[in-house]
Design a protein around this motif. Structure first.
Motif, PDB file in Angstrom:
ATOM      1  N   UNK A  69       0.859  -1.183   0.000  1.00 36.34           N
ATOM      2  CA  UNK A  69       0.000   0.000   0.000  1.00 36.34           C
ATOM      3  C   UNK A  69       0.897   1.236   0.000  1.00 36.34           C
ATOM      4  N   UNK A  70       0.765   2.062  -1.041  1.00 35.68           N
ATOM      5  CA  UNK A  70       1.591   3.256  -1.145  1.00 35.68           C
ATOM      6  C   UNK A  70       0.799   4.443  -1.650  1.00 35.68           C
ATOM      7  N   UNK A  71       1.520   5.428  -2.120  1.00 34.68           N
ATOM      8  CA  UNK A  71       0.859   6.638  -2.623  1.00 34.68           C
ATOM      9  C   UNK A  71       1.591   7.154  -3.853  1.00 34.68           C
ATOM     10  N   UNK A  72       0.845   7.810  -4.727  1.00 31.06           N
ATOM     11  CA  UNK A  72       1.436   8.394  -5.931  1.00 31.06           C
ATOM     12  C   UNK A  72       2.341   9.563  -5.550  1.00 31.06           C
ATOM     13  N   UNK A 108       5.208   5.238  -7.550  1.00 32.37           N
ATOM     14  CA  UNK A 108       4.472   4.951  -6.319  1.00 32.37           C
ATOM     15  C   UNK A 108       5.500   4.824  -5.191  1.00 32.37           C
ATOM     16  N   UNK A 109       5.223   5.460  -4.060  1.00 31.74           N
ATOM     17  CA  UNK A 109       6.149   5.466  -2.923  1.00 31.74           C
ATOM     18  C   UNK A 109       5.549   4.655  -1.776  1.00 31.74           C
ATOM     19  N   UNK A 110       6.371   3.796  -1.162  1.00 35.22           N
ATOM     20  CA  UNK A 110       5.935   2.945  -0.049  1.00 35.22           C
ATOM     21  C   UNK A 110       6.751   3.269   1.198  1.00 35.22           C
ATOM     22  N   UNK A 111       6.072   3.170   2.358  1.00 36.88           N
ATOM     23  CA  UNK A 111       6.743   3.467   3.621  1.00 36.88           C
ATOM     24  C   UNK A 111       7.241   4.885   3.638  1.00 36.88           C
ATOM     25  N   UNK A 112       8.474   5.053   4.079  1.00 40.25           N
ATOM     26  CA  UNK A 112       9.104   6.382   4.109  1.00 40.25           C
ATOM     27  C   UNK A 112      10.001   6.600   2.907  1.00 40.25           C
ATOM     28  N   UNK A 113       9.693   5.891   1.832  1.00 42.79           N
ATOM     29  CA  UNK A 113      10.490   6.019   0.626  1.00 42.79           C
ATOM     30  C   UNK A 113      11.538   4.935   0.475  1.00 42.79           C
ATOM     31  N   UNK A 114      11.511   3.927   1.406  1.00 41.23           N
ATOM     32  CA  UNK A 114      12.483   2.834   1.302  1.00 41.23           C
ATOM     33  C   UNK A 114      12.296   2.038   0.013  1.00 41.23           C
ATOM     34  N   UNK A 141      13.100  -5.503   3.055  1.00 45.78           N
ATOM     35  CA  UNK A 141      12.225  -4.343   2.839  1.00 45.78           C
ATOM     36  C   UNK A 141      10.786  -4.795   2.606  1.00 45.78           C
ATOM     37  N   UNK A 142      10.621  -5.845   1.799  1.00 45.37           N
ATOM     38  CA  UNK A 142       9.274  -6.344   1.503  1.00 45.37           C
ATOM     39  C   UNK A 142       8.619  -6.901   2.767  1.00 45.37           C
ATOM     40  N   UNK A 143       9.394  -7.587   3.590  1.00 50.07           N
ATOM     41  CA  UNK A 143       8.845  -8.151   4.821  1.00 50.07           C
ATOM     42  C   UNK A 143       8.382  -7.051   5.764  1.00 50.07           C
ATOM     43  N   UNK A 144       9.055  -5.920   5.729  1.00 52.13           N
ATOM     44  CA  UNK A 144       8.692  -4.786   6.583  1.00 52.13           C
ATOM     45  C   UNK A 144       7.452  -4.065   6.070  1.00 52.13           C
ATOM     46  N   UNK A 145       7.368  -3.854   4.750  1.00 51.96           N
ATOM     47  CA  UNK A 145       6.324  -3.006   4.179  1.00 51.96           C
ATOM     48  C   UNK A 145       5.118  -3.777   3.638  1.00 51.96           C
ATOM     49  N   UNK A 146       5.333  -5.046   3.259  1.00 53.64           N
ATOM     50  CA  UNK A 146       4.283  -5.788   2.575  1.00 53.64           C
ATOM     51  C   UNK A 146       3.321  -6.505   3.514  1.00 53.64           C
ATOM     52  N   UNK A 147       2.159  -6.820   2.975  1.00 55.17           N
ATOM     53  CA  UNK A 147       1.145  -7.603   3.693  1.00 55.17           C
ATOM     54  C   UNK A 147       0.903  -8.893   2.931  1.00 55.17           C
ATOM     55  N   UNK A 148       0.420  -9.918   3.656  1.00 53.77           N
ATOM     56  CA  UNK A 148       0.089 -11.170   2.993  1.00 53.77           C
ATOM     57  C   UNK A 148      -1.102 -10.954   2.052  1.00 53.77           C
ATOM     58  N   UNK A 149      -1.025 -11.452   0.832  1.00 52.44           N
ATOM     59  CA  UNK A 149      -2.107 -11.248  -0.140  1.00 52.44           C
ATOM     60  C   UNK A 149      -3.227 -12.268   0.052  1.00 52.44           C
ATOM     61  N   UNK A 150      -4.015 -12.077   1.103  1.00 54.00           N
ATOM     62  CA  UNK A 150      -5.088 -13.029   1.387  1.00 54.00           C
ATOM     63  C   UNK A 150      -6.139 -13.010   0.279  1.00 54.00           C
ATOM     64  N   UNK A 151      -6.784 -14.144   0.042  1.00 55.25           N
ATOM     65  CA  UNK A 151      -7.835 -14.197  -0.984  1.00 55.25           C
ATOM     66  C   UNK A 151      -8.964 -13.205  -0.680  1.00 55.25           C
ATOM     67  N   UNK A 152      -9.697 -12.778  -1.698  1.00 54.56           N
ATOM     68  CA  UNK A 152     -10.724 -11.754  -1.512  1.00 54.56           C
ATOM     69  C   UNK A 152     -11.876 -12.181  -0.606  1.00 54.56           C
TER      70      UNK A 152
END
Length: 341
Positions: A69-72, A108-114, A141-152
């Protein structure tokens, strides 16, 4: 064969939202694929249905926390990126939401720009090729910023990332878990080995094609998405030795099943190999090597219920599913299991 042939009524409350505290305490429906006879057990009872000389084949892929999850960069608008398949040089095939505003050149920027992602191109099905930019070790970095992609269909927050991993997960690369394997504990696997059952490992990185609905009425027109797999020579020989000696090849999950059927020749011999598979198994398919299957309960009209209907029969599977609904079994990724023997 029509899509609606694989429909069944499923009350929403039977869709499991959370994993059980004890992985092996889920319920197990044991189904005879020839007679349709059923038994109702706990998953740990699977030990009683495995015989010395059998070979249990597990998929040791590992799910990556691929939901970012990031921002433009220019507007600050929220953007979600789901990493699907790693290409070369930190380029990934990905899903981007909202997709209409994700154009080539956007950052797209994630976290604090990491971590940053540059949208490079739009490809088929609205997917994007994104180039990831970072300093340091990507996995950390991915382990810190990412979430598990659970099914919908899972709406609850997952408290422990490890509960969407098998206890034997090793090779990172999946966008979804091989969920039949979630029921095994290390103790149960040890007991299985101690009983004289061989355990062989294959790897197939699960893509989101697992969850894509079939949109054609004639299922034979459906096109599966390709997924990367490999089987090394040592594991292939375990499987072949079991087959030569008259043991059963028991696939843990549809991903292990599809890997085995993609690797086997017409004589049911497995060779060590790697590559991409888009094999689609549905009723009428002649299995080359898989004798039995441990699997979860699947979505109506999905390619997964079509696969299990090929191993048993559509009528036997739908009858078992009706019984499972009546007995309030838990469905889908965090749900209960079935052993088709």
């Amino acid at each position: 064969m029509n899509l609606h042939d694989f429909y069944f009524e499923l009350p929403k409350e039977l869709i499991a939202q959370d994993p059980l505290e004890d992985r092996s305490s889920s319920r197990l429906l044991v189904l005879d694929k020839k007679t349709g006879e059923m038994e109702h057990k706990l998953f740990r009872d699977i030990l009683n249905y495995l015989n010395p000389g059998d070979c249990l084949v597990i998929n040791d892929t590992k799910v990556i926390p691929a939901r970012l999850i990031g921002s433009r960069k220019n507007t600050g608008a929220k953007v979600e990126i789901l990493l699907l398949t790693r290409k070369e040089n930190d380029r990934w095939e990905a899903l981007v939401k909202p997709g209409k505003k994700a154009r080539p050149g956007d950052i797209i920027i994630f976290g604090n720009g990491e971590l940053k992602a540059e949208i490079e191109e739009i490809i088929e099905d609205g997917k994007r090729i994104v180039h990831l930019l970072y300093d340091g070790i990507f996995e950390q970095i991915l382990d810190k910023l990412g979430e598990m992609p659970l099914p919908p269909y899972i709406t609850h927050q997952l408290k422990d990332k490890e509960r969407y991993q098998t206890v034997y997960a090793k090779h990172e690369g999946s966008a979804a878990a091989p969920t039949a394997g979630l029921h095994f504990t290390k103790d149960l696997l040890k007991n299985i080995k101690d009983k004289g059952i061989e355990i062989a490992k294959v790897t197939l990185h699960v893509g989101l094609g697992t969850f894509r609905p079939v949109k054609v009425e004639n299922i034979e027109e459906h096109k599966m998405h390709s997924e990367f797999f490999w089987v090394n020579k040592e594991e292939a020989e375990k499987i072949n030795r079991c087959k030569r000696n008259g043991g059963r090849i028991i696939a843990v999950g549809t991903t292990s099943c599809r890997t085995l059927e993609s690797c086997a020749d017409e004589n049911g011999i497995i060779k060590g190999k790697s590559g991409w598979t888009d094999i689609f198994i549905y009723p009428g398919y002649k299995f080359k090597i898989v004798d039995a299957l441990i699997t979860n309960f699947h979505l109506p009209e999905s390619t997964l219920i079509m696969l299990v209907s090929a191993l048993a029969s559509r009528e036997i599977i739908l009858n078992a599913y009706k019984k499972a609904v009546d007995m309030k079994y838990r469905f889908f990724s965090f749900g209960d299991a079935m052993f088709i023997k």
